[in-house]
Design a protein around this motif. Structure first.
Motif, short mmCIF file in Angstrom:
data_model
loop_
_atom_site.label_atom_id
_atom_site.label_comp_id
_atom_site.label_asym_id
_atom_site.label_seq_id
_atom_site.Cartn_x
_atom_site.Cartn_y
_atom_site.Cartn_z
N ALA A 65 -27.67 -1.20 65.10
CA ALA A 65 -28.76 -0.99 66.06
C ALA A 65 -30.05 -0.58 65.35
N ALA A 66 -29.94 0.29 64.35
CA ALA A 66 -31.13 0.77 63.63
C ALA A 66 -31.80 -0.36 62.87
N VAL A 67 -31.03 -1.17 62.17
CA VAL A 67 -31.58 -2.25 61.36
C VAL A 67 -32.21 -3.33 62.25
N ALA A 68 -31.62 -3.56 63.43
CA ALA A 68 -32.12 -4.60 64.35
C ALA A 68 -33.53 -4.30 64.84
N GLU A 69 -33.98 -3.06 64.74
CA GLU A 69 -35.33 -2.69 65.18
C GLU A 69 -36.41 -3.10 64.19
N HIS A 70 -36.03 -3.60 63.03
CA HIS A 70 -36.99 -3.89 61.96
C HIS A 70 -37.04 -5.38 61.66
N SER A 71 -38.24 -5.85 61.37
CA SER A 71 -38.43 -7.24 60.95
C SER A 71 -38.33 -7.33 59.44
N ALA A 72 -37.96 -8.51 58.96
CA ALA A 72 -37.92 -8.74 57.52
C ALA A 72 -39.30 -8.51 56.93
N PHE A 73 -39.35 -8.08 55.67
CA PHE A 73 -40.63 -7.80 55.00
C PHE A 73 -40.50 -8.12 53.53
N GLU A 74 -41.64 -8.09 52.83
CA GLU A 74 -41.67 -8.51 51.44
C GLU A 74 -41.86 -7.33 50.49
N LEU A 75 -41.10 -7.36 49.41
CA LEU A 75 -41.23 -6.38 48.33
C LEU A 75 -41.22 -7.12 47.00
N ARG A 76 -41.54 -6.38 45.96
CA ARG A 76 -41.32 -6.84 44.59
C ARG A 76 -40.97 -5.60 43.77
N LEU A 77 -40.17 -5.78 42.74
CA LEU A 77 -39.91 -4.71 41.78
C LEU A 77 -41.14 -4.61 40.89
N ALA A 78 -41.66 -3.40 40.73
CA ALA A 78 -42.93 -3.25 40.01
C ALA A 78 -43.07 -1.84 39.48
N GLY A 79 -43.57 -1.73 38.26
CA GLY A 79 -43.85 -0.43 37.68
C GLY A 79 -42.58 0.33 37.35
N ALA A 80 -42.77 1.59 36.99
CA ALA A 80 -41.64 2.42 36.60
C ALA A 80 -42.04 3.88 36.72
N GLY A 81 -41.06 4.73 36.68
CA GLY A 81 -41.29 6.17 36.73
C GLY A 81 -40.05 6.90 36.26
N ARG A 82 -40.07 8.19 36.45
CA ARG A 82 -38.93 9.01 36.01
C ARG A 82 -38.83 10.23 36.89
N PHE A 83 -37.63 10.74 37.01
CA PHE A 83 -37.39 12.03 37.64
C PHE A 83 -37.17 13.02 36.50
N GLY A 84 -38.26 13.66 36.07
CA GLY A 84 -38.18 14.58 34.93
C GLY A 84 -37.57 13.89 33.73
N ASP A 85 -36.57 14.52 33.15
CA ASP A 85 -35.85 13.89 32.05
C ASP A 85 -34.44 13.49 32.48
N ARG A 86 -34.25 13.37 33.82
CA ARG A 86 -32.93 13.03 34.36
C ARG A 86 -32.71 11.55 34.55
N ALA A 87 -33.74 10.81 35.02
CA ALA A 87 -33.52 9.41 35.35
C ALA A 87 -34.79 8.59 35.14
N LEU A 88 -34.59 7.37 34.70
CA LEU A 88 -35.65 6.37 34.56
C LEU A 88 -35.45 5.36 35.67
N TRP A 89 -36.54 4.98 36.35
CA TRP A 89 -36.40 4.03 37.44
C TRP A 89 -37.52 3.00 37.46
N ALA A 90 -37.23 1.88 38.12
CA ALA A 90 -38.23 0.86 38.41
C ALA A 90 -38.70 1.09 39.84
N GLY A 91 -39.98 0.88 40.06
CA GLY A 91 -40.53 1.07 41.39
C GLY A 91 -40.60 -0.22 42.18
N VAL A 92 -41.22 -0.13 43.35
CA VAL A 92 -41.43 -1.30 44.21
C VAL A 92 -42.86 -1.30 44.70
#
Length: 196
Positions: A65-92
């Protein structure tokens, strides 16, 4: 079952990011990291933690029910960041507001079933690597001996993958234990405009 709700990037987007990340493995700062496996790459909408199997039918109905309330949308993987020295991540980037609204709806549906979630603000990201150094109470600061993830995040800062359509939300089970974790799809739902 240890569950999370997520958006899974298409294989082409995963491969683009993997090609950009591969050279980082040779950098000195990468040595103490545990790199996540490509088949586990995802954007977490809500981490549910341990959930009893008996809760799955009600949880699935609520998420549908929750997902049905939303329309499809566009993203791309872009950039990067980190949570302190715990994790490296890619952004969107792309329609990140739509991603945030989807995460809010998914979290609300999970809470209605009686599953507690943490109250951290949503930040769309794809975890690339985690530190093997034990976590400290001061997670935003570097720990003595913790890896300096800033050069790795900086090296990926200019990454911009091809856009793709977010059309489904998946309920995933995380299997932990000896060796790397792996994920199993439990259920999935299409966003409104993605439904045929």
């Amino acid at each position: 079952m240890r569950l999370f709700a997520a958006v899974l990037p298409p294989q082409s987007a995963v491969q683009e990011l993997a090609d950009a990340v591969r050279p980082l493995h040779a950098l000195p700062q990468a040595a103490p990291l545990r790199w996540t496996a490509l088949p586990t790459w995802h954007l977490t909408l809500a981490f549910l933690g341990q959930v009893e199997a008996e809760a799955l039918p009600e949880l699935s109905a609520g998420l549908d029910a929750a997902v049905a309330e939303h329309s499809a949308f566009e993203l791309r993987l872009a950039g990067a960041g980190r949570f302190g020295d715990r994790a490296l991540w890619a952004g969107v980037d792309g329609d990140t507001r739509a991603l945030g609204r989807l995460a809010e709806s998914v979290s609300a549906a999970v809470r209605r079933v009686g599953i507690d979630l943490d109250d951290r603000p949503f930040q769309g990201h794809l975890t690339l690597a985690r530190s093997s150094t034990p976590r400290s109470a001061e997670s935003a600061r570097r720990r003595p001996g913790g890896p300096d993830l800033a050069p790795l995040a900086d090296a990926l800062a200019g990454f911009r993958g091809e856009p793709w359509q977010v059309a489904t939300v998946q309920l995933m089970r995380s299997h932990l234990g000896a060796g790397p974790s792996h994920h199993e799809r439990i259920d999935g739902w299409q966003l409104a405009r993605a439904r045929a």
